[in-house]
Enzyme design. Structure first.
Site, short mmCIF file in Angstrom:
data_model
loop_
_atom_site.label_atom_id
_atom_site.label_comp_id
_atom_site.label_asym_id
_atom_site.label_seq_id
_atom_site.Cartn_x
_atom_site.Cartn_y
_atom_site.Cartn_z
N HIS A 75 5.08 -1.37 -14.69
CA HIS A 75 6.21 -0.70 -14.03
C HIS A 75 7.50 -1.35 -14.49
O HIS A 75 7.62 -2.57 -14.49
CB HIS A 75 6.09 -0.82 -12.51
N TYR A 204 11.21 1.16 -2.05
CA TYR A 204 11.54 0.30 -0.91
C TYR A 204 12.62 1.03 -0.11
O TYR A 204 13.72 1.23 -0.62
CB TYR A 204 12.07 -1.05 -1.37
N PRO A 297 5.39 -10.26 2.89
CA PRO A 297 4.95 -9.49 1.72
C PRO A 297 6.05 -8.75 0.96
O PRO A 297 5.83 -8.33 -0.17
CB PRO A 297 3.94 -8.50 2.30
N LYS A 301 5.42 -11.67 -3.53
CA LYS A 301 5.43 -12.95 -4.25
C LYS A 301 4.20 -13.82 -3.99
O LYS A 301 3.97 -14.80 -4.71
CB LYS A 301 6.68 -13.75 -3.86
N TYR A 387 12.66 -10.34 -8.81
CA TYR A 387 11.47 -9.52 -8.62
C TYR A 387 10.53 -9.66 -9.80
O TYR A 387 9.32 -9.87 -9.64
CB TYR A 387 11.86 -8.05 -8.40
#
Ligand code: APR
Ligand code: PHB
Length: 394
Positions: A75, A204, A297, A301, A387
């Protein structure tokens, strides 16, 4: 009492323990792993599913990347959204690194198979695990095996990869250890559904009703989450209610986007907390993964931190045991903790930016922050860098 001798006794056969035994074996260091649960239980546990760039690199280098590259999905970014707006943050463009969608369950299965093929000694379904003489050169682990026999494992080093409920972190004397904790006032209701994801990259979503996340496991399995109050009983969330809440929070109908519902195969509530215990070494006991730190969560990570710890610890133990070179082992705790605190901050930052807490002032701050992160190069760059994962030792 049956006795075993090894170089490294590892408590816990989650991703941290299995990967450590794998990396040590590649350098010719012997280990024995003890695990409370059965192998089936360990491999069936549903956990997060995002692998950072450096995690993929480490698994590849360890010869564990074949199925990940075949069945996983690369991704290039995520969507960040709030009512009326959806923005793509492209990690590859911004920081030259991508992430992979590949369930932790799959990582654990790959590790389990590799260890089995190597003849790794793993004792599953043990009870009464205890660690002893950690300040000495002859530490040991004792437990009761699945047949009820007492077992003692003598080693040069003990590694606690036993997660947040295992005995190792508590074996560091209170006078030595320091802990930090943040419990969040909300939980996640997570579902697995037999339906193709309604999105290419993860979404998100901030929403006044609470956070929602659209993730996935494969081309035909979706993983989705809803923010729910702490103490929520899954029974109060029948499937229809879940899909209706996901549709509202993820913006079904917004700019023609549609959320396709499907049969829910798993439902559970996850509490959210941050926790760090230092130091990550005490005498000849080392801690790795959830045994030393927990992250909420949001941002996925947990597994990546466990892999990064083990990526530092394995060469440190090889140097210690093979060359009597103590430098890396001495540096392990401080080096690992730099990344632990970076990820602890990032997970807290993502969590507090995206979850509502009922405070109207905080809502406005969150929306302002989201607009800045999605709309400014500096904001988006920061999210992308964290990220996709910063280098070990950053
Ligand atoms: N004796 C032996 N094994 C134990 C004991 C014990 N007393 N207590 C716990 N264990 C085992 C657990 O059953 C579990 O299989 O230790 C293992 C710890 O594994 P994980 O919880 O998966 O932790 P870790 O390997 O550090 O992986 C971190 O897992 O929880 C996620 O978010 C986390 O994704 C991250 C990853
Ligand atoms: C998941 O797919 O389980 C997942 C993905 C991203 C997160 C958390 C969990 O931030």
């Amino acid at each position: 009492m049956s006795g075993m001798r090894t170089e490294v006794a590892i408590v816990g056969a989650g991703p941290a323990g299995l990967l450590l035994s794998h990396l040590l074996a590649q350098d010719g260091v012997d280990s024995v792993v003890v695990e409370r649960q059965s192998r089936q239980h360990v491999e069936a546990r549903i956990r997060a599913g995002i692998l950072e760039h450096s995690t993929v690199q480490l698994l590849d280098a360890a010869g564990l990347g074949e199925r990940l590259h075949r069945d996983g999905f690369e991704h290039r970014g995520i969507y960040l959204q709030w009512p009326g707006e959806r923005h793509h943050i492209d990690f590859l463009d911004r920081v030259g690194r991508s992430v992979w969608v590949y369930g932790q369950t799959q990582v654990t299965k790959d590790l389990g198979r590799a260890r089995e093929a190597d003849g790794q000694r793993i004792l599953y379904e043990v009870s009464q695990t205890a660690v002893h003489d950690l300040e000495s050169d002859t530490p040991s682990v004792t437990c009761v095996d699945r047949d009820g026999a007492d077992v003692r494992i003598d080693a040069a080093v003990v590694v606690g990869c036993d997660g947040s409920f295992g005995p190792c972190r508590a074996a560091v004397p209170e006078a030595v250890r320091r802990t930090w904790e943040r419990v969040y006032p909300y939980s996640w209701l997570g579902i697995l559904a037999d339906v193709a994801p309604s999105t290419d990259d993860l979404i998100y979503a901030w929403h006044p009703d609470g956070f929602a996340l659209h993730s996935m496991r494969s081309a035909i399995v979706s993983r989705l989450y809803l923010q729910v109050p702490n103490g929520t009983d899954v029974e109060t969330w029948p499937d229809d209610r879940i899909w209706a809440a996901l549709a509202t929070r993820l913006g079904h109908g917004q700019d023609g986007w549609q959320l396709t519902p499907g049969p829910i195969t798993e439902k559970s509530v996850l509490p959210m907390r941050s926790y760090v215990q230092t130091p990550m070494r005490y005498g000849n006991l080392f801690l790795a993964g959830d045994a030393a730190h927990i992250v909420p969560p949001t941002g996925a990570k947990g597994l990546n931190l466990a892999v990064a710890d083990v990526g530092l610890l394995a060469p440190a133990l090889v140097a210690l045991l093979r060359k009597k070179d103590t430098a890396l082992a001495e540096a392990y705790s401080d080096t690992a903790l730099r990344r632990v605190w970076r990820c602890t901050h990032f997970s807290w930052w993502m969590t507090t930016m995206l979850h509502t807490n009922g405070d109207p002032f905080d809502e406005q701050l969150q929306l302002s922050q989201l607009r800045w992160v999605a709309g400014s190069d500096a904001g988006a760059q920061g999210l992308a860098e964290n990220y996709a994962g910063l280098p070990i030792g950053f």
